[in-house]
Design an enzyme around this catalytic site. Structure first.
Site: not given
Length: 313
Positions: A159, A254, A284
């Site tokens: 991320s 996501d 995610h």
């Protein structure tokens, strides 16, 4: 494509618990909630032969690191991954991704060095990236003392950490070092425009929401104009040629999926060897959730094998 059963159960657990969204909290409240979620979903940490806390010098002060050396790693000349945790540049620390780093180290036989970079909003852009760069340069400079091979040092993260790793590779290319052998980008944020179909399709209800991404953005960046800076949005770099080989992993459900895959395609079009892997049915942030999402361990095992292969170990 259907949502993975375990991922759906995690989303239902969050709804049932009434956990407030990140964007409704202060940074300190969000950090406490994030760590509570980790405790609920993270598996028992794998034992690793050596786990050692270190400190690297940085432009904003000392940077805490944690080195994981599995028994399979040689005492000298080991391959290594410098890892940057996720959390929207606001959340996360060495503890939040400890289990994930242990898993990657133990299954790959490579050393993993996790970086506790400074967080926004206390340290805004580009301070987290500055710390990531300084930590990586220090690991490369200290490779001999750390028992590492300076020619086999990779960077990676999930991320926001994937965003830092991608930007760091661009910076290292332009600066002529440190040498980076491979980049592992796990559902990375690559463009603050946030205008892809996946951002619209998954803007709510799949853990990471659009409102929370805007909250992260506004805490990280000093102003919205910085969204165009390639150090914040690597997808906007003028050229991605000459970068290290890459793995770009995305999750099907996501909002960051499309921008991660767009970055992978740009790498490939520029002649960079790249593996683009979309994990079906996942949300995610699923990788550290092995206690709740069974697929996490299988994906981490495969990532470790790919890391081992990419670093020639």
């Amino acid at each position: 494509m259907e949502l993975d059963r375990d991922a759906a159960a995690v989303l239902e657990m969050i709804r049932t618990a009434g956990r407030p969204p990140w964007h409704t909290l202060s940074p300190d409240e969000a950090r406490a909630s994030y760590m509570a979620g980790r405790q609920a979903t993270a598996p028992e940490p794998m034992p690793v032969a050596v786990v050692k806390d270190l400190v690297a010098p940085g432009p904003h002060g000392p940077i805490p690191l944690r080195l994981y050396r599995p028994a399979a790693a040689p005492a000298a000349g080991a391959a290594a991954l410098v890892f940057f945790h996720g959390g929207g540049w606001v959340l996360g620390n060495l503890e939040s991704h400890d289990g994930m780093c242990r898993h990657l180290a133990e299954r790959s036989g490579c050393v993993v060095v996790a970086v506790d970079y400074r967080l926004a909003p206390e340290r805004k852009f580009p301070a987290p990236l500055d710390d990531a760069g300084a930590a990586t340069a220090w690991v490369a400079a200290q490779a001999g003392a750390l028992g590492l091979d300076p020619a086999r040092i990779a960077v990676g993260g999930d991320s926001a950490g994937g965003n830092l790793a991608a930007a760091l590779c661009l910076m290292a290319r332009d600066a002529g070092g440190p040498a980076i052998a491979w980049q592992m980008l796990l559902y990375p944020a690559t463009d603050f425009a946030m205008d892809t179909p996946s951002h619209r399709r998954f803007e709510d209800g799949h853990l990471l929401t659009r409102e929370s991404m805007l909250w992260f953005r506004d805490h990280y960046l000093n102003n919205t104009a910085e969204a165009a800076d390639w150090r914040a949005s690597p997808l906007r770099a003028a050229s991605v040629a000459g970068l290290p080989p890459a793995l770009v992993l995305t999750a099907s459900h996501d909002p960051l999926r499309d921008e991660g895959e767009a970055y992978g395609r740009r790498l490939a079009e520029a002649g960079v060897p790249v593996t683009l892997w979309r994990v079906p049915g996942q949300i995610h942030g699923f990788l550290p959730m092995g206690k709740a999402i069974a697929a996490s361990a299988r994906v981490l095992d495969r990532l470790a094998a790919m890391m081992r292969g990419a670093l020639g170990w």
